[in-house]
Design an enzyme around this catalytic site. Structure first.
Site, PDB file in Angstrom:
ATOM      1  N   HIS A   1      -8.539   0.495  10.700  1.00  0.00           N
ATOM      2  CA  HIS A   1      -9.811   0.877  10.085  1.00  0.00           C
ATOM      3  C   HIS A   1     -10.318  -0.200   9.140  1.00  0.00           C
ATOM      4  CE1 HIS A   1      -6.797   2.592   7.203  1.00  0.00           C
ATOM      5  NE2 HIS A   1      -7.635   2.154   6.292  1.00  0.00           N
TER       6      HIS A   1
ATOM      7  N   HIS B   1     -11.120  -2.824   1.968  1.00  0.00           N
ATOM      8  CA  HIS B   1      -9.944  -3.380   2.642  1.00  0.00           C
ATOM      9  C   HIS B   1     -10.055  -3.199   4.148  1.00  0.00           C
ATOM     10  CE1 HIS B   1      -8.506   0.871   2.024  1.00  0.00           C
ATOM     11  NE2 HIS B   1      -7.998   0.691   3.228  1.00  0.00           N
TER      12      HIS B   1
ATOM     13  N   GLU C   1      -4.338  -3.788   4.295  1.00  0.00           N
ATOM     14  CA  GLU C   1      -3.419  -2.642   4.378  1.00  0.00           C
ATOM     15  C   GLU C   1      -2.676  -2.738   5.698  1.00  0.00           C
ATOM     16  OE1 GLU C   1      -5.463   1.164   4.653  1.00  0.00           O
ATOM     17  OE2 GLU C   1      -3.665   2.277   4.096  1.00  0.00           O
TER      18      GLU C   1
HETATM   19 CO    CO Z   1      -7.098   2.301   4.297  1.00  0.00          CO
END
Ligand code: CO
Length: 134
Positions: A7, A79, A130
């Protein structure tokens, strides 16, 4: 080592307005808001055919998103999340290469119920990364 883009997370100043924009203007599949007290955020997941967008809104006074929105009042990309098969192996390899892992360095359970870690943006071209074990 990294796999799919899981994502892209966008910090937003108005979660309802941003959700409505993705649902109505962009015609995306938008899920209900989800509170993540461990991460200090309320999250709305948007499902796209090839990845997800994660809208982030501060939850609580020490939310990590609060400072970000103070610096970026209109919102902004916060992020990106890459999938890995083995988060501990990935972490150890990255640490060996000199990359900094944020927090305790131990994976936390992320918004999808899977272990996640964050890597220092200064080690990745100004991008907070991440990692999520899938
Ligand atoms: Co995230």
């Amino acid at each position: 080592m990294i796999g799919r883009l899981n994502h892209v997370a966008i910090a937003v100043p108005d979660l309802e307005a941003a959700s409505a924009q993705y649902a109505n203007t962009l015609g995306a599949k938008v899920n209900a808001p989800q509170d993540e007290p461990d991460h200090g955020v309320t999250v709305v997941f948007i499902e796209l055919p090839n990845t997800k967008i994660e809208l982030l809104y501060p939850l609580g006074d020490d939310s990590p998103i609060k400072g970000f929105l103070e610096k970026n009042p209109a919102g902004g990309i916060h992020h990106i999340c890459y999938e890995v098969d083995d988060i501990i192996a990935a972490r150890d390899k990255l640490k060996e290469s000199g990359a900094r892992v944020l927090g305790t360095g131990e994976p936390k359970i992320g918004a999808h119920g899977k272990p996640v870690l964050f890597l220092h943006p200064k080690d990745f071209n100004g991008t907070l990364v991440e990692l999520e074990q899938v």
